[in-house]
Scaffold this motif. Structure first.
Motif, PDB file in Angstrom:
ATOM      1  N   ILE A 135     -19.304 -21.314 -31.943  1.00  0.00           N
ATOM      2  CA  ILE A 135     -18.906 -20.087 -31.268  1.00  0.00           C
ATOM      3  C   ILE A 135     -20.060 -19.563 -30.423  1.00  0.00           C
ATOM      4  O   ILE A 135     -19.855 -19.043 -29.329  1.00  0.00           O
ATOM      5  CB  ILE A 135     -18.395 -19.032 -32.275  1.00  0.00           C
ATOM      6  N   SER A 137     -20.089 -21.452 -27.091  1.00  0.00           N
ATOM      7  CA  SER A 137     -18.989 -21.023 -26.234  1.00  0.00           C
ATOM      8  C   SER A 137     -19.299 -19.675 -25.610  1.00  0.00           C
ATOM      9  O   SER A 137     -19.079 -19.449 -24.429  1.00  0.00           O
ATOM     10  CB  SER A 137     -17.706 -20.902 -27.050  1.00  0.00           C
ATOM     11  N   TRP A 138     -19.794 -18.809 -26.444  1.00  0.00           N
ATOM     12  CA  TRP A 138     -20.109 -17.469 -25.972  1.00  0.00           C
ATOM     13  C   TRP A 138     -21.147 -17.512 -24.849  1.00  0.00           C
ATOM     14  O   TRP A 138     -21.036 -16.826 -23.844  1.00  0.00           O
ATOM     15  CB  TRP A 138     -20.644 -16.660 -27.150  1.00  0.00           C
ATOM     16  N   ALA A 184     -19.491 -18.635 -21.779  1.00  0.00           N
ATOM     17  CA  ALA A 184     -18.651 -17.580 -21.224  1.00  0.00           C
ATOM     18  C   ALA A 184     -19.510 -16.563 -20.498  1.00  0.00           C
ATOM     19  O   ALA A 184     -19.172 -16.112 -19.407  1.00  0.00           O
ATOM     20  CB  ALA A 184     -17.845 -16.908 -22.328  1.00  0.00           C
ATOM     21  N   ARG A 185     -20.623 -16.219 -21.103  1.00  0.00           N
ATOM     22  CA  ARG A 185     -21.500 -15.259 -20.443  1.00  0.00           C
ATOM     23  C   ARG A 185     -22.020 -15.842 -19.148  1.00  0.00           C
ATOM     24  O   ARG A 185     -22.130 -15.152 -18.154  1.00  0.00           O
ATOM     25  CB  ARG A 185     -22.669 -14.879 -21.349  1.00  0.00           C
ATOM     26  N   THR A 188     -19.409 -15.452 -16.469  1.00  0.00           N
ATOM     27  CA  THR A 188     -19.026 -14.121 -16.010  1.00  0.00           C
ATOM     28  C   THR A 188     -20.216 -13.302 -15.525  1.00  0.00           C
ATOM     29  O   THR A 188     -20.056 -12.229 -14.991  1.00  0.00           O
ATOM     30  CB  THR A 188     -18.325 -13.330 -17.136  1.00  0.00           C
ATOM     31  N   LEU A 203      -8.203 -27.983 -23.897  1.00  0.00           N
ATOM     32  CA  LEU A 203      -9.092 -27.217 -23.006  1.00  0.00           C
ATOM     33  C   LEU A 203      -8.901 -27.630 -21.550  1.00  0.00           C
ATOM     34  O   LEU A 203      -8.884 -26.784 -20.654  1.00  0.00           O
ATOM     35  CB  LEU A 203     -10.558 -27.417 -23.425  1.00  0.00           C
ATOM     36  N   ARG A 260      -5.570 -26.304 -20.271  1.00  0.00           N
ATOM     37  CA  ARG A 260      -5.580 -24.858 -20.090  1.00  0.00           C
ATOM     38  C   ARG A 260      -6.698 -24.414 -19.146  1.00  0.00           C
ATOM     39  O   ARG A 260      -6.878 -23.224 -18.933  1.00  0.00           O
ATOM     40  CB  ARG A 260      -5.703 -24.162 -21.446  1.00  0.00           C
ATOM     41  N   ASN A 261      -7.442 -25.372 -18.638  1.00  0.00           N
ATOM     42  CA  ASN A 261      -8.522 -25.087 -17.683  1.00  0.00           C
ATOM     43  C   ASN A 261      -9.581 -24.150 -18.269  1.00  0.00           C
ATOM     44  O   ASN A 261     -10.105 -23.288 -17.585  1.00  0.00           O
ATOM     45  CB  ASN A 261      -7.942 -24.479 -16.395  1.00  0.00           C
ATOM     46  N   HIS A 262      -9.880 -24.345 -19.540  1.00  0.00           N
ATOM     47  CA  HIS A 262     -10.860 -23.498 -20.213  1.00  0.00           C
ATOM     48  C   HIS A 262     -12.239 -24.136 -20.134  1.00  0.00           C
ATOM     49  O   HIS A 262     -12.780 -24.625 -21.120  1.00  0.00           O
ATOM     50  CB  HIS A 262     -10.448 -23.284 -21.673  1.00  0.00           C
ATOM     51  N   THR A 263     -12.822 -24.092 -18.954  1.00  0.00           N
ATOM     52  CA  THR A 263     -14.115 -24.739 -18.745  1.00  0.00           C
ATOM     53  C   THR A 263     -15.222 -24.126 -19.603  1.00  0.00           C
ATOM     54  O   THR A 263     -16.200 -24.802 -19.923  1.00  0.00           O
ATOM     55  CB  THR A 263     -14.530 -24.657 -17.259  1.00  0.00           C
ATOM     56  N   VAL A 264     -15.036 -22.862 -19.972  1.00  0.00           N
ATOM     57  CA  VAL A 264     -16.056 -22.161 -20.748  1.00  0.00           C
ATOM     58  C   VAL A 264     -16.396 -22.883 -22.052  1.00  0.00           C
ATOM     59  O   VAL A 264     -17.547 -22.965 -22.456  1.00  0.00           O
ATOM     60  CB  VAL A 264     -15.582 -20.720 -21.037  1.00  0.00           C
ATOM     61  N   GLU A 265     -15.375 -23.413 -22.717  1.00  0.00           N
ATOM     62  CA  GLU A 265     -15.621 -24.064 -24.002  1.00  0.00           C
ATOM     63  C   GLU A 265     -15.808 -25.574 -23.875  1.00  0.00           C
ATOM     64  O   GLU A 265     -16.086 -26.250 -24.866  1.00  0.00           O
ATOM     65  CB  GLU A 265     -14.445 -23.775 -24.961  1.00  0.00           C
ATOM     66  N   SER A 290     -12.101 -29.657 -12.372  1.00  0.00           N
ATOM     67  CA  SER A 290     -12.961 -28.717 -13.102  1.00  0.00           C
ATOM     68  C   SER A 290     -13.577 -29.376 -14.337  1.00  0.00           C
ATOM     69  O   SER A 290     -14.755 -29.178 -14.635  1.00  0.00           O
ATOM     70  CB  SER A 290     -12.152 -27.480 -13.520  1.00  0.00           C
ATOM     71  N   VAL A 299     -17.755 -30.427 -15.472  1.00  0.00           N
ATOM     72  CA  VAL A 299     -18.405 -30.231 -16.776  1.00  0.00           C
ATOM     73  C   VAL A 299     -18.921 -31.570 -17.308  1.00  0.00           C
ATOM     74  O   VAL A 299     -20.059 -31.677 -17.778  1.00  0.00           O
ATOM     75  CB  VAL A 299     -17.423 -29.597 -17.785  1.00  0.00           C
TER      76      VAL A 299
END
Lengths: 256, 256, 256
Positions: free
Chosen positions: C9, C12-13, C16-17, C20, C71, C74-79, C115, C119
């Motif tokens: 976690i 991932s965090w 994400a930071r 953003t 992932l 869902r295009n969740h590149t953050v994780e 995308s 990564v």
């Protein structure tokens, strides 16, 4: 107009890297980048995906509109700069891109339009597209087909007037008696944007009404079939295949 | 409380630019930014979308919860900072925002919560919201309605106990006997978050159960209708219209 | 292999930071970050989500493939960086990750693959994974089951040959007689990727065919049940529950 597909995937890749990294963009490295991860992706980009754009059933301008609608509906900002530029190269006017984004604020959600708008700002700026090429906020509306609109409104009112009266009112006032009458995107193209966005975002239940409307507005059956063929690559095979039974049903009921 | 809608779209635009560019943010330029791409978007933002927030059927606090749930469910981080601040201004407590994010980790997917958490960290930090305003990891649970929960669990077990026994067990242990009993978000608000997220992400098949649960938890029919009216703008008309038949069916079966 | 869920976690965090904010990453602060917003998320990450990876019904390698497919879909590149590294640690080969991305270009949409590729480029670079570990663009194809493929093609042609002839042809030529025969991802794993992506992106109508294909390719009923259990956490409970009736129906019709 030829599609430089190496440039296509290269540009997207560069944007993707920019979105996931802090580092700068090095366009000359991007074809190398692709090869460092998935050589097959490059092969497919230069083969079947590039060929898609040369198929006769749909013009390059239409394919650009379909692709752009799909990217906005799916919030894929990474590929937007390339395809927005390509759309302009393929004859889509700046005022039409502005209208596509405005239209999809309602058909894809507000945040999708805001994100696409940020991309358009940069693209327009780079191409020196000024405010004189944009549609006014409140242009003179296109003529309204009063009978058809009255029938649509009555149907929605009967079905859902007691469920969500606010939504029923907004749909009439803001969408069908305002947004759809904006003159800077032809109704047929506005329908093309709508149907493309619905297919690309898996909104199967809403395709029937809008595909019929699109065909009333001039989209042919062959073109609709090519739209879904095109979207398979840009929005994934599952979205395309989930739309097929709806297309089939609409085509049969219209009895061409 | 008034909604400063110019600020609204301006702030979103700034975030979007930050997300798609490396450049800095120039808040004073953002209204100009919008006009350089889609003057109509500004008009709609200041007209129908701003009016939405003034409609009587749903409180400002509820509208903020609905909007935030939609943004998290759709992973629209671009608009989150503005709407998270607006939610706090509209009376949503920091501990409630924390619970909304935690809840949506399960109802929208883990990565959505992680992305929203990164936004919340910044918003909380800017507003000097400290750990004393957050819910504990393991608060004393709300009382469980044992009969209703036993009935729910038995239904799911009978339907899917042989299909995915792990999921059935997790649903009982982690969701309905833990997450839903967390005290820092009222059950009615937790239901509002759930229903909003389901509608906003097109999860039509899951709305029936959760809309009934929401109405059992105190959401009125009028409020539910306003939720879908509100979400049309924030999650797109297609998601709203695909939810309408479900709302209608639930309302009719509950005998209103 | 143990899952260091705090690191999970936290990583991932941090991503994400990074996505953003413009600011740098401070890995040592991330556990603190989580606690500053949602202490419960950390509890669930270290409890039920970590335990998920230790359940016996699905190997760690399979769980990594399922998670990665979700992932990308869902295009969740953050994780993605964390889970791509975890996949490599769990025995997924670089050439398999390359094939997963290529496969999902078609099953999730081109932009999702682009995308994810960005990564993967970074992850491969950090781990000194060179081109010699990637699949060739055009490997020798796996043997084709001609009877099964002829039957599939005839069914699709009969249903949709007049609706979207281009799509029907592409589906045969590019997907089932090319992509699916690429040797660097076993058909069973390719099916696992496909089914996971379909469930994770709510493509319910397409699950039946691909779950049957997956089970023909060796996925057991128990494993399929664990896939949906696993995906509840990574793609949200609603996607998992919307898939359950399809799993049940497929299992029953196959006579287990």
């Amino acid at each position: 107009m030829m599609i430089a597909c190496g440039a296509l995937i290269a540009s997207s890749w560069a944007q993707a890297r920019r979105a996931t990294q802090e580092g700068g963009i090095h366009p000359m490295q991007t074809l190398t980048d692709i090869r460092t991860v998935a050589p097959a992706l490059e092969k497919y980009a230069q083969g079947p995906v590039a060929e898609l754009w040369k198929r006769p059933g749909l013009s390059l301008r239409d394919r650009s509109i379909v692709t752009l609608a799909a990217l906005v509906a799916r919030n894929h900002t990474v590929e937007m700069p390339y395809y927005m530029n390509l759309a302009l190269d393929n004859g889509v006017k700046p005022r039409e891109i502005s209208e596509i984004i405005t239209h999809l604020a309602f058909y894809s959600g507000w945040a999708n339009a805001v994100s696409a708008g940020a991309v358009a700002k940069d693209v327009f700026s780079q191409r020196k597209i000024g405010g004189d090429q944009l549609p006014p906020a409140s242009p003179a509306p296109l003529p309204l087909d009063k009978d058809a609109e009255a029938k649509r409104a009555a149907g929605v009112q009967q079905n859902f007037g007691n469920v969500a009266p606010g939504l029923v009112q907004y749909t009439t006032d803001v969408l069908f008696r305002d947004l759809w009458l904006r003159a800077d995107l032809a109704p047929r193209d506005r329908s093309l944007v709508t149907v493309s966005a619905l297919i690309a975002s898996g909104q199967v239940a809403q395709i029937t009404y809008h595909l019929n409307r699109a065909m009333d507005n001039g989209l042919t059956q062959e073109q609709a079939g090519e739209v879904v063929t095109h979207l398979a690559s840009y929005a994934g095979w599952p979205n395309a295949f989930s739309a097929l039974p709806v297309l089939k049903d609409v085509f049969e009921k219209r009895g061409h």
